[in-house]
Design an enzyme around this catalytic site. Structure first.
Site, short mmCIF file in Angstrom:
data_model
loop_
_atom_site.label_atom_id
_atom_site.label_comp_id
_atom_site.label_asym_id
_atom_site.label_seq_id
_atom_site.Cartn_x
_atom_site.Cartn_y
_atom_site.Cartn_z
N CYS A 2 -2.21 -0.70 -8.50
CA CYS A 2 -2.36 0.56 -7.80
C CYS A 2 -3.60 1.27 -8.33
O CYS A 2 -3.90 1.23 -9.52
CB CYS A 2 -1.18 1.50 -7.93
SG CYS A 2 0.37 0.80 -7.37
N ARG A 27 -7.34 -3.05 -6.86
CA ARG A 27 -6.14 -2.90 -7.69
C ARG A 27 -4.85 -3.02 -6.90
O ARG A 27 -3.76 -3.13 -7.47
CB ARG A 27 -6.16 -1.54 -8.39
CG ARG A 27 -7.36 -1.33 -9.28
CD ARG A 27 -7.32 0.06 -9.88
NE ARG A 27 -6.19 0.22 -10.77
CZ ARG A 27 -6.19 -0.06 -12.06
NH1 ARG A 27 -7.28 -0.52 -12.62
NH2 ARG A 27 -5.11 0.12 -12.79
N TRP A 73 -0.07 -1.37 -4.78
CA TRP A 73 0.39 -2.76 -4.91
C TRP A 73 1.90 -2.64 -5.14
O TRP A 73 2.35 -2.15 -6.18
CB TRP A 73 -0.28 -3.44 -6.10
CG TRP A 73 0.06 -4.89 -6.23
CD1 TRP A 73 -0.52 -5.94 -5.58
CD2 TRP A 73 1.06 -5.46 -7.07
NE1 TRP A 73 0.06 -7.12 -5.97
CE2 TRP A 73 1.04 -6.86 -6.89
CE3 TRP A 73 1.98 -4.93 -7.97
CZ2 TRP A 73 1.89 -7.72 -7.56
CZ3 TRP A 73 2.85 -5.79 -8.64
CH2 TRP A 73 2.78 -7.18 -8.43
N ASN A 99 1.01 5.17 -10.81
CA ASN A 99 0.67 3.77 -11.07
C ASN A 99 1.51 3.34 -12.26
O ASN A 99 1.40 3.93 -13.34
CB ASN A 99 -0.83 3.68 -11.40
CG ASN A 99 -1.23 2.29 -11.88
OD1 ASN A 99 -0.57 1.31 -11.54
ND2 ASN A 99 -2.29 2.21 -12.65
N GLY A 100 2.37 2.34 -12.06
CA GLY A 100 3.23 1.88 -13.16
C GLY A 100 4.64 1.65 -12.65
O GLY A 100 4.87 1.56 -11.44
N GLU A 484 -7.91 -23.94 -14.55
CA GLU A 484 -8.61 -22.79 -13.97
C GLU A 484 -9.06 -23.10 -12.54
O GLU A 484 -8.95 -22.27 -11.65
CB GLU A 484 -9.79 -22.40 -14.88
CG GLU A 484 -10.68 -21.29 -14.36
CD GLU A 484 -9.99 -19.96 -14.11
OE1 GLU A 484 -8.81 -19.79 -14.46
OE2 GLU A 484 -10.62 -19.08 -13.50
N LYS A 488 -7.90 -21.02 -9.22
CA LYS A 488 -8.85 -20.42 -8.26
C LYS A 488 -8.49 -20.84 -6.84
O LYS A 488 -8.47 -20.03 -5.93
CB LYS A 488 -10.30 -20.82 -8.56
CG LYS A 488 -10.92 -20.22 -9.80
CD LYS A 488 -11.28 -18.76 -9.69
CE LYS A 488 -10.18 -17.84 -10.14
NZ LYS A 488 -10.02 -17.55 -11.53
N GLU A 491 -5.30 -19.10 -5.59
CA GLU A 491 -5.47 -17.66 -5.35
C GLU A 491 -6.22 -17.37 -4.06
O GLU A 491 -5.91 -16.43 -3.36
CB GLU A 491 -6.31 -17.04 -6.49
CG GLU A 491 -5.57 -16.87 -7.79
CD GLU A 491 -6.42 -16.11 -8.80
OE1 GLU A 491 -7.44 -16.66 -9.24
OE2 GLU A 491 -6.07 -14.98 -9.15
N HIS A 507 2.77 -39.48 -16.19
CA HIS A 507 4.13 -39.05 -16.53
C HIS A 507 4.79 -38.25 -15.40
O HIS A 507 5.78 -37.56 -15.63
CB HIS A 507 4.13 -38.25 -17.83
CG HIS A 507 3.63 -39.03 -19.00
ND1 HIS A 507 4.35 -40.05 -19.57
CD2 HIS A 507 2.45 -38.98 -19.67
CE1 HIS A 507 3.65 -40.57 -20.57
NE2 HIS A 507 2.50 -39.95 -20.64
N LYS A 606 -6.14 -6.93 -8.89
CA LYS A 606 -7.07 -7.27 -9.95
C LYS A 606 -6.49 -7.02 -11.34
O LYS A 606 -6.63 -7.83 -12.24
CB LYS A 606 -8.35 -6.45 -9.77
CG LYS A 606 -9.43 -6.74 -10.78
CD LYS A 606 -10.03 -8.10 -10.53
CE LYS A 606 -11.07 -8.48 -11.56
NZ LYS A 606 -11.26 -9.94 -11.57
O1 M6R Z 1 -7.55 -8.47 -16.83
P1 M6R Z 1 -6.93 -9.70 -17.43
O2 M6R Z 1 -7.93 -10.70 -17.85
O3 M6R Z 1 -6.00 -9.36 -18.56
O4 M6R Z 1 -6.07 -10.32 -16.27
C1 M6R Z 1 -5.28 -11.46 -16.48
C2 M6R Z 1 -4.85 -12.08 -15.17
O5 M6R Z 1 -4.09 -11.18 -14.43
C3 M6R Z 1 -6.06 -12.54 -14.34
O6 M6R Z 1 -6.85 -13.43 -15.05
C4 M6R Z 1 -5.58 -13.20 -13.04
O7 M6R Z 1 -4.95 -14.41 -13.32
C5 M6R Z 1 -6.78 -13.38 -12.10
N1 M6R Z 1 -6.38 -13.08 -10.76
C6 M6R Z 1 -7.34 -14.75 -12.15
O8 M6R Z 1 -8.33 -14.97 -11.20
#
Ligand code: M6R
Length: 611
Positions: A2, A27, A73, A99-100, A484, A488, A491, A507, A606
């Site tokens: 948020c 956010r 969010w 926010n929270g 990673e 990506k 996501e 395995h 984010k």
């Molecule tokens: O701000 P942070 O690096 O602590 O965030 C951690 C994860 O939420 C963040 O890396 C998330 O997995 C991203 N969407 C990855 O692209």
């Protein structure tokens, strides 16, 4: 999670709030709203993006000099108009954004229901707001006092910002666990979740701390703790330019951020790596070298992409520093009963510095006597402040929800730290040390070369965009890069993708392989090269499609694979920084080919400031 924005001053509040919400949309983006104070309190909200709210408000009277705005969010209650913020109190006198998460909201709600309150939304926010109003009514006190009393009962994390119809000259905000920045202008104040909505108006800011209350008028800022004692605001100057928050000619922030990597990596190395004298200067490491050198154990704590950086660092630190390393998901660590000893060093890795799970996990470790070293991108963020020492990754603002340049920045910082500790501990011989410094120094130029593969990767993306699923494999330093790459893809393109160490394939995951499965190998030259060639052969024998990230001149894999992406030569310890870049581009272009909003993928935000 948020985004919140607020303004009080001589200007029109709505355009400032709207622009701020657009900057904070990364956010959360399932609904948004504003409350404006002018001749009464007007609340407008809408399911969908900030642009939907903007459209719905065309023609409305939005004149006001004080207002609050929110982009959501969803946590409690589905995305909808009625669950959108701001919420209004039962009497209509107060409006609040939040926010929270209020963890004990059910208990508070039941108390209020017994008193006859009804609710128009499913949110914890509306409960807290009415709880505050109930205290204000029963105690016949000022809003500020009611908030203080209420917050002593609240369990959870929050930034709340309130408007009171009866006090149009004041905005009140409070924080625990979620970020809040106040911008100080001339006869005006701005509030936001981060500095991006504020930067074009003022560079003077105050970061509000946990358990603080801000009482803000256009020309006055009073900070208090929950005990009603005044606190002197610590005013800081922002080191951020507006241009860094804009797309600069790229279609998406994600693409811009991928292409910024030669510069962000250079910035990360600048002033630290001195090739001439073969030194690394990092004050956070130097000032705490005894602690770091004598660490009995290192624990990397992070989430998501930052966790993958921690995993690469495990390989690097163990090889160079000979210190045992564990890598922990913050969301698991915080709820376990982990063994943490006094000699342990925790590396808290985070782009935003605001990830709730990471914050709680490192606070727990700190309480048990561990030393916390932050590797954070956002300057002045919560994790940066909780850490006892640290090093910034200097990647600049990262707006795209999928992390790219922040990840390579984290890798560069972690490798530099490991090299510095290893040098001090004498666990690395001089020629290898100098070789790795040279390799690091060469990274920005090599990244430029890799980015020239953009068109080639775009073509591959078109070829594989219809894949139903995908498998990413790597070994050693590049196993985390397989993870990673698969994150990506998930996501941005919503294609189910798994990442595995290539040796683990036999395995279980090999059962997935058929002629329709793209298998992406991170297979540049290194210790395990022969082994990974065997793994590729195993996939080809089962008719899987192999896309391999290989070293330039590797004819063996080129002849085996369906498609290759050729990388410049690099030491395998440095190679993860380079090898992730084509995987970022591949995910980006597949997302684009499928027509998705890559900067704002569904269900994500984010900065995850909730549990
Ligand atoms: O701000 P942070 O690096 O602590 O965030 C951690 C994860 O939420 C963040 O890396 C998330 O997995 C991203 N969407 C990855 O692209």
């Amino acid at each position: 999670m948020c985004g919140i924005v607020a303004y009080i001053g001589p200007k029109e509040a709505y355009p400032i709030i709207l622009k701020g919400l657009k900057r904070l949309e990364y956010r959360g983006y399932d609904s948004s709203g504003v409350a404006l104070l002018n001749d009464g309190l007007k609340v407008y909200k809408k399911k969908g993006r900030v642009a939907d709210l903007e459209e719905s408000l065309i023609g409305k009277d939005l004149h006001a000099h004080a207002g609050i705005g929110h982009t959501r969010w969803a946590t409690h209650g589905e995305p909808s108009d009625r669950n959108a913020h701001p919420h209004s109190s039962a009497s209509g006198r107060l409006a609040m954004i939040h926010n929270g998460i209020i963890e004990n909201y059910t208990q508070l709600k039941n108390e209020l229901i017994k008193k006859g309150y009804t609710f128009t939304s499913d949110t914890d926010t509306e409960v807290l707001l009415n709880f505050i109003e109930d205290i204000q009514t029963n105690n016949n006190c000022e809003l500020e006092e009611a908030i203080r009393i209420a917050l002593k009962r609240v369990v959870g994390a929050y930034v709340i910002v309130l408007l009171d119809r009866d006090h149009p000259d004041t905005i009140i905000a409070a924080r625990k666990g979620s970020p809040l920045v106040i911008g100080i202008g001339k006869g005006e104040h701005f509030l936001a979740s981060d500095a991006s909505p504020i930067i074009e108006y003022t560079k003077e800011v105050v970061y509000v701390n946990d358990y603080e209350l801000a009482i803000i008028k256009k020309d006055e800022l009073v900070l208090k703790n929950l005990g009603n004692e005044k606190i002197t605001p610590f005013v800081q100057k922002l080191d951020l330019e507006l241009a860094a928050l804009e797309k600069g000619g790229y279609d998406h922030f994600m693409l811009k951020e991928i292409f910024e990597q030669p510069d962000t990596i250079f910035d990360c190395l600048r002033g630290r790596l001195d090739l001439g004298n073969a030194t690394i200067t990092m004050a956070g490491v130097q000032n705490n070298i005894e602690q770091l050198r004598n660490a009995q154990r290192i624990i990397m704590i992070a989430c998501g992409t930052s966790w993958h950086a921690g995993l690469v660092a495990e390989y690097v630190f163990e090889e160079l520093c000979r210190i045992p390393v564990e890598v922990e998901y913050a969301s698991e660590f915080r709820y376990r009963n982990p063994v943490v000893n006094k000699g342990d060093v925790i590396f808290a890795i985070s782009q935003s510095g605001e990830t709730a799970d990471t914050i709680v996990a490192i606070e727990k470790a700190k309480d048990q006597g561990a030393f916390i070293f932050g590797v954070v991108n956002v300057v002045g963020s919560s994790i940066a402040r909780i850490s006892q020492a640290g090093a910034y990754s200097h990647a600049g603002p990262e707006i795209g929800v999928a992390s790219t340049k922040a990840f390579t920045g984290q890798l560069v910082v972690l490798i530099m730290i490991a090299l510095k500790i290893a040098f001090e501990k004498k666990t690395i011989d001089e020629s290898r040390y100098v070789h790795l410094l040279n390799e690091l120094h060469a990274v920005p130029e090599k990244v430029k070369e890799i980015l020239l593969l953009d068109e080639h990767i775009k073509k591959l993306a078109k070829k594989y965009a219809d894949a139903k699923d995908a498998l990413y494999l790597g070994r050693g330093y590049n196993f985390p890069i397989a993870l990673e790459g698969s994150l990506k893809l998930k996501e941005i393109s919503y294609i189910p993708a798994a990442g595995y160490p290539a040796g683990e394939m036999k395995h279980g995951p090999i059962a997935l392989v058929d002629e329709s499965l793209p298998v992406i190998f991170v297979a540049t030259k290194g210790t395990h090269h022969e082994k990974i060639i065997s793994n590729i052969q195993e996939i080809k024998a089962r008719k899987g499609k192999v896309i391999a990230v290989i070293s330039e001149g590797d004819d063996v894999i080129q002849n085996l694979a369906d498609d290759v992406i050729k990388m410049p030569e690099a030491d395998e310890l440095i190679s993860p920084i380079l090898n992730v870049i084509p995987l970022q581009l591949l995910a980006y272009y597949i997302g684009i080919a499928k027509g998705y909003d890559v900067d704002k993928p569904r269900n994500l935000a984010k900065s995850v400031t909730v549990e």
